[in-house]
Design an enzyme around this catalytic site. Structure first.
Site, PDB file in Angstrom:
ATOM      1  N   HIS A   1      39.467  57.807   8.809  1.00 46.60           N
ATOM      2  CA  HIS A   1      38.087  57.406   9.025  1.00 46.60           C
ATOM      3  C   HIS A   1      37.240  58.026   7.911  1.00 46.60           C
ATOM      4  O   HIS A   1      37.779  58.655   6.980  1.00 46.60           O
ATOM      5  CB  HIS A   1      37.597  57.824  10.412  1.00 46.60           C
ATOM      6  CG  HIS A   1      37.847  59.254  10.757  1.00 46.60           C
ATOM      7  ND1 HIS A   1      37.223  60.300  10.101  1.00 46.60           N
ATOM      8  CD2 HIS A   1      38.669  59.824  11.687  1.00 46.60           C
ATOM      9  CE1 HIS A   1      37.633  61.449  10.609  1.00 46.60           C
ATOM     10  NE2 HIS A   1      38.506  61.194  11.572  1.00 46.60           N
TER      11      HIS A   1
ATOM     12  N   HIS B   1      37.907  61.670   6.837  1.00 48.42           N
ATOM     13  CA  HIS B   1      39.020  61.852   5.902  1.00 48.42           C
ATOM     14  C   HIS B   1      38.621  61.415   4.493  1.00 48.42           C
ATOM     15  O   HIS B   1      38.940  62.086   3.502  1.00 48.42           O
ATOM     16  CB  HIS B   1      40.230  61.023   6.332  1.00 48.42           C
ATOM     17  CG  HIS B   1      40.818  61.392   7.650  1.00 48.42           C
ATOM     18  ND1 HIS B   1      40.720  60.591   8.755  1.00 48.42           N
ATOM     19  CD2 HIS B   1      41.524  62.487   8.048  1.00 48.42           C
ATOM     20  CE1 HIS B   1      41.337  61.156   9.777  1.00 48.42           C
ATOM     21  NE2 HIS B   1      41.824  62.313   9.376  1.00 48.42           N
TER      22      HIS B   1
ATOM     23  N   GLN C   1      41.228  75.463  12.629  1.00 49.96           N
ATOM     24  CA  GLN C   1      42.360  75.104  11.777  1.00 49.96           C
ATOM     25  C   GLN C   1      42.104  75.520  10.335  1.00 49.96           C
ATOM     26  O   GLN C   1      42.994  76.063   9.663  1.00 49.96           O
ATOM     27  CB  GLN C   1      42.596  73.598  11.846  1.00 49.96           C
ATOM     28  CG  GLN C   1      43.624  73.071  10.854  1.00 49.96           C
ATOM     29  CD  GLN C   1      43.819  71.583  10.975  1.00 49.96           C
ATOM     30  OE1 GLN C   1      44.586  71.105  11.801  1.00 49.96           O
ATOM     31  NE2 GLN C   1      43.121  70.804  10.154  1.00 49.96           N
TER      32      GLN C   1
ATOM     33  N   VAL D   1      31.742  65.156   9.052  1.00 48.70           N
ATOM     34  CA  VAL D   1      31.098  63.848   8.953  1.00 48.70           C
ATOM     35  C   VAL D   1      30.857  63.342  10.366  1.00 48.70           C
ATOM     36  O   VAL D   1      31.757  63.371  11.213  1.00 48.70           O
ATOM     37  CB  VAL D   1      31.957  62.855   8.160  1.00 48.70           C
ATOM     38  CG1 VAL D   1      31.305  61.478   8.112  1.00 48.70           C
ATOM     39  CG2 VAL D   1      32.185  63.376   6.741  1.00 48.70           C
TER      40      VAL D   1
END
Length: 293
Positions: A49, A52, A168, A191
Site C-alpha cells: 500500500h 510501503h 519492530q 502514512v
C-alpha cells in the site's frame, strides 16, 4: 504523511526484475558492487500500500539500487489461520512498484529462507517483552531472524522501515547494533488515510462499517496525547479512551501505553521524548498504531 501526499517518481514505469534464489540475488548485488553502487533494501510481506511505497520512494531517493523483498514469514505468525489468510498479491505488487523503477523484487519461497534442518533463531531481549511482544509470544524472534537473513542476503547499505511498527523498528535497530551488522536502519514516517487511520494490509479485512469506526483509534490516541502534554496521568486517560473505543465498536483493547521512545520503558506521565502505543481489536482484526508525544 497522509494519503493525499502524492507519491511521484519520474523514471519510466517498469516492473522490477523478480529474483527467487539467493545465488541469483548475490550475483546481481556483486555486479552492482563493481560499479560502486549504494544499495537499499525495503523488507515487506507484500500486499503493498502507500505506506510501503513511501519507503520505496525514500530508498530510491537515497540509493543507486533498490531491492524490495516479498516474503510472508511464517515464523512471525502466532495464529496459523492468520498466516493462511494473509494476502498474496505478487502480480499487483509488481504493478505498484513499476513507477518507482525498483531494480529487484526478491521473492524467495519458504524452503529458500528456512531450508530443511534450519535451527537458528535471533532473539532480542527486553524490547520484545512488552507491547506486541507480550501479546504475541515469539513474534519478534521471527521478525529478527528473517530481517537478519534479509540483511545478510541482500548485502544492502541501508534498510527502510515504517514508524507505524515502531516497536519492530526499535527491535531491528537494536539487533543491528548488537550484531554489528554493516547496514544503516532508516525509520520513515507513518502514512495515514484521510481520516487518520494508519495504513495497513489488515485494513482491507475490515467491513465498511468497521472501517469507518476504526478511525476512532487515532482520535482517542490524539486526545490521550493532549491530556499527557497537559500533565495528565496515563491511567485516568487510558480508562476514558478505552471506554470510548468500546463504545465506538472496538471489541477489545490490548494496550494503550506511554513508553520512552528509546528503550520502550513504561511511563506513567510524560517525561522527555515519549511514544504512545495502541493495539485494539475491531471486526476480528487487530490494529496497531503509535504517535510521538
Amino acid at each position: 504523511m497522509t494519503r493525499q501526499d502524492q507519491i511521484v517518481f519520474d523514471h519510466a514505469a517498469r516492473n522490477p526484475q523478480i529474483i527467487r534464489s539467493l545465488g541469483d540475488l548475490r550475483t546481481k548485488v556483486a555486479e552492482w558492487r563493481k560499479d560502486g553502487a549504494r544499495i537499499g533494501v525495503v523488507p515487506t510481506m507484500g500486499a503493498l500500500h502507500d505506506g510501503h511505497l513511501s519507503l520505496v520512494k525514500a530508498a530510491k531517493d537515497d540509493c543507486d539500487r533498490v531491492i524490495v523483498t516479498l516474503f510472508v514469514n511464517p515464523a512471525q505468525f502466532n495464529n496459523p489461520s492468520d498466516l493462511d489468510s494473509y494476502p498474496r498479491t505478487e502480480d499487483s505488487d509488481c504493478d505498484k512498484l513499476a513507477p518507482f523503477a525498483v531494480d529487484v523484487l526478491y521473492a524467495p519461497d519458504v524452503e529458500q529462507m528456512y531450508p530443511t534442518g534450519f535451527s537458528t533463531t535471533v532473539s532480542v531481549s527486553g524490547l520484545t517483552d512488552v507491547l506486541c511482544g507480550a501479546h504475541r509470544p515469539g513474534h519478534f524472534d521471527g521478525v529478527a531472524t528473517i530481517v537478519t537473513k534479509l540483511f545478510m542476503q541482500s548485502g544492502a547499505d541501508r534498510a527502510y522501515f515504517g514508524e507505524k511498527d515502531f516497536q519492530q523498528l526499535q527491535v531491528v535497530r537494536r539487533m543491528t547494533r548488537d550484531l554489528d551488522l554493516p547496514i544503516e536502519v532508516i525509520g520513515c514516517a507513518t502514512v495515514r488515510e484521510r481520516d487518520g487511520l494508519a495504513m495497513s494490509s489488515r485494513n482491507e479485512r475490515l467491513s465498511d462499517t468497521a472501517r469507518q469506526q476504526a478511525a476512532g483509534l487515532i482520535r482517542e490516541m490524539r486526545r490521550m496525547a493532549e491530556g499527557l502534554r497537559a500533565g495528565g496521568g496515563v491511567a485516568g486517560l487510558r480508562a476514558v479512551a478505552e471506554a470510548q473505543l468500546l463504545q465506538d465498536g472496538f471489541s477489545e483493547v490490548d494496550y494503550l501505553d506511554l513508553r520512552r521512545a528509546e528503550d520502550l520503558e513504561c511511563q506513567e506521565r510524560l517525561s522527555g521524548e515519549g511514544r504512545l502505543f495502541a493495539a485494539a481489536w475491531i471486526d476480528g482484526v487487530r490494529l496497531i498504531d503509535n504517535i510521538a508525544v
